[in-house]
Design a protein around this motif. Structure first.
Motif, PDB file in Angstrom:
ATOM      1  N   ASP A  67       4.091   5.711  -5.465  1.00 13.11           N
ATOM      2  CA  ASP A  67       4.146   5.664  -6.933  1.00 13.11           C
ATOM      3  C   ASP A  67       2.984   6.407  -7.587  1.00 13.11           C
ATOM      4  OD1 ASP A  67       6.415   4.143  -6.651  1.00 13.11           O
ATOM      5  OD2 ASP A  67       5.444   2.225  -7.129  1.00 13.11           O
ATOM      6  N   ASN A  68       1.869   6.562  -6.884  1.00 14.42           N
ATOM      7  CA  ASN A  68       0.660   7.180  -7.448  1.00 14.42           C
ATOM      8  C   ASN A  68       0.168   8.321  -6.559  1.00 14.42           C
ATOM      9  OD1 ASN A  68      -0.058   5.156  -9.732  1.00 14.42           O
ATOM     10  ND2 ASN A  68       0.394   3.905  -7.949  1.00 14.42           N
ATOM     11  N   LEU A  69       1.083   9.160  -6.110  1.00 14.74           N
ATOM     12  CA  LEU A  69       0.791  10.202  -5.121  1.00 14.74           C
ATOM     13  C   LEU A  69      -0.344  11.129  -5.558  1.00 14.74           C
ATOM     14  CD1 LEU A  69       1.639  11.308  -2.392  1.00 14.74           C
ATOM     15  CD2 LEU A  69       3.265  12.771  -3.573  1.00 14.74           C
ATOM     16  N   GLU A  70      -0.252  11.671  -6.759  1.00 11.64           N
ATOM     17  CA  GLU A  70      -1.265  12.634  -7.220  1.00 11.64           C
ATOM     18  C   GLU A  70      -2.636  11.975  -7.343  1.00 11.64           C
ATOM     19  OE1 GLU A  70      -2.175  16.391  -7.489  1.00 11.64           O
ATOM     20  OE2 GLU A  70      -0.099  15.742  -7.288  1.00 11.64           O
ATOM     21  N   LYS A  71      -2.666  10.757  -7.867  1.00 11.74           N
ATOM     22  CA  LYS A  71      -3.928  10.023  -8.005  1.00 11.74           C
ATOM     23  C   LYS A  71      -4.568   9.787  -6.639  1.00 11.74           C
ATOM     24  CE  LYS A  71      -5.782   5.730  -9.877  1.00 11.74           C
ATOM     25  NZ  LYS A  71      -5.472   4.469 -10.559  1.00 11.74           N
ATOM     26  N   CYS A  72      -3.753   9.370  -5.662  1.00 11.41           N
ATOM     27  CA  CYS A  72      -4.276   9.101  -4.313  1.00 11.41           C
ATOM     28  C   CYS A  72      -4.782  10.379  -3.652  1.00 11.41           C
ATOM     29  CB  CYS A  72      -3.202   8.436  -3.459  1.00 11.41           C
ATOM     30  SG  CYS A  72      -2.846   6.751  -3.969  1.00 11.41           S
ATOM     31  N   LYS A  73      -4.062  11.488  -3.836  1.00 14.44           N
ATOM     32  CA  LYS A  73      -4.505  12.769  -3.262  1.00 14.44           C
ATOM     33  C   LYS A  73      -5.857  13.158  -3.832  1.00 14.44           C
ATOM     34  CE  LYS A  73      -0.229  15.196  -2.110  1.00 14.44           C
ATOM     35  NZ  LYS A  73       0.632  16.322  -2.483  1.00 14.44           N
ATOM     36  N   ASN A  74      -5.995  13.043  -5.162  1.00 15.89           N
ATOM     37  CA  ASN A  74      -7.252  13.425  -5.808  1.00 15.89           C
ATOM     38  C   ASN A  74      -8.393  12.517  -5.378  1.00 15.89           C
ATOM     39  OD1 ASN A  74      -6.163  15.598  -7.157  1.00 15.89           O
ATOM     40  ND2 ASN A  74      -5.682  14.431  -8.987  1.00 15.89           N
ATOM     41  N   SER A 131       0.831  -1.211   0.000  1.00 12.70           N
ATOM     42  CA  SER A 131       0.000   0.000   0.000  1.00 12.70           C
ATOM     43  C   SER A 131       0.863   1.258   0.000  1.00 12.70           C
ATOM     44  CB  SER A 131      -0.914   0.031   1.222  1.00 12.70           C
ATOM     45  OG  SER A 131      -1.846  -0.996   1.159  1.00 12.70           O
ATOM     46  N   LYS A 175       3.972   1.594  -1.040  1.00 15.41           N
ATOM     47  CA  LYS A 175       4.647   1.731  -2.333  1.00 15.41           C
ATOM     48  C   LYS A 175       3.670   2.280  -3.381  1.00 15.41           C
ATOM     49  CE  LYS A 175       7.281  -0.883  -5.814  1.00 15.41           C
ATOM     50  NZ  LYS A 175       7.087   0.141  -6.789  1.00 15.41           N
ATOM     51  N   TYR A 176       2.423   1.769  -3.382  1.00  7.97           N
ATOM     52  CA  TYR A 176       1.428   2.234  -4.334  1.00  7.97           C
ATOM     53  C   TYR A 176       1.153   3.726  -4.138  1.00  7.97           C
ATOM     54  CZ  TYR A 176      -2.825   2.789  -7.003  1.00  7.97           C
ATOM     55  OH  TYR A 176      -3.759   3.251  -7.910  1.00  7.97           O
ATOM     56  N   ARG A 177       0.993   4.149  -2.868  1.00  8.98           N
ATOM     57  CA  ARG A 177       0.716   5.571  -2.600  1.00  8.98           C
ATOM     58  C   ARG A 177       1.872   6.454  -3.046  1.00  8.98           C
ATOM     59  NH1 ARG A 177      -1.276   3.375   2.117  1.00  8.98           N
ATOM     60  NH2 ARG A 177       0.513   4.055   3.316  1.00  8.98           N
TER      61      ARG A 177
END
Length: 159
Positions: free
Chosen positions: A59-66, A53, A55-57
Motif C-alpha cells: 500500500d505504501n510502496l514509494e514511501k518504503c522505497k524512499n 507488514s 500489506k503496508y509495503r
C-alpha cells in the motif's frame, strides 16, 4: 495449591491469543518486545505480523522505497537526500564520467540512467554520481588507475 498456581501461570505464559486472527498459539509464535522483560510479546502473532507488514509495503510502496534508499545513503555514505540533489545539480544532472543525463530516482526512468554514488572503497570518501554503466566499469577495474590506463592503451592499439 501453590504448585497448581505456578503450573497455571506457566501455562498462561506459554500461550497467547492473537489479536488479529483470534487463535491461541504458543508464545514462540509471537515476537518478543525488546527491552520489555521476559514475558512481553506483541499482541499479534508472527504470521499476522508478516501479513500486516506485507500489506503496508504494498500500500505504501514509494514511501518504503524512499525510506530504504534514504537510510542506506545515510548509513553507508553519510548523505541526505538534499546532499544528493545538490551533488546532481553541481554535476549538471550528468554522469561525472560519460556525461549522460542521470536521475536520482523514478519508476519510468531507464535503470541505467539512475544515479549511483561513487566512492573510494578504501577511504569511503564519496567522489560523485555516476550512471550504472560507468559505476560498474570502475568497480570492474577495482579503482585501479594502472588497469584503467592499460585498458585505454589496449583500446587505442586495437582501434
Amino acid at each position: 495449591m501453590k504448585e497448581e498456581k505456578s503450573a497455571l501461570l506457566l501455562l498462561t505464559l506459554s500461550s497467547k491469543k492473537c489479536s488479529c486472527c483470534g487463535e491461541v498459539k504458543p508464545t514462540t509464535e509471537f515476537t518478543k518486545k525488546k527491552n520489555h522483560g521476559k514475558w512481553c510479546f506483541y499482541s499479534y502473532c508472527k504470521e499476522c505480523g508478516h501479513k500486516k507488514s506485507k500489506k503496508y509495503r504494498i500500500d505504501n510502496l514509494e514511501k518504503c522505497k524512499n525510506l530504504t534508499r534514504n537510510s542506506n545513503l545515510r548509513n553507508r555514505y553519510g548523505l541526505t537526500p538534499e546532499d544528493l540533489e545538490k551533488m546532481l545539480r553541481d554535476q549538471d544532472n550528468k554522469c561525472a564520467i560519460c556525461g549522460r543525463e542521470i536521475f536520482l530516482h523514478g519508476t519510468s526512468v531507464d535503470k541505467n540512467k539512475i544515479a549511483h554514488v561513487d566512492h573510494d572503497h578504501k577511504t569511503g570518501k564519496v567522489r560523485g554520481l555516476l550512471c550504472k554503466t560507468c559505476n560498474t566499469g570502475l568497480g570492474g577495474f577495482m579503482d585501479n588507475t594502472e588497469y584503467l590506463l592499460s585498458a585505454i592503451s589496449y583500446l587505442k592499439k586495437n582501434k
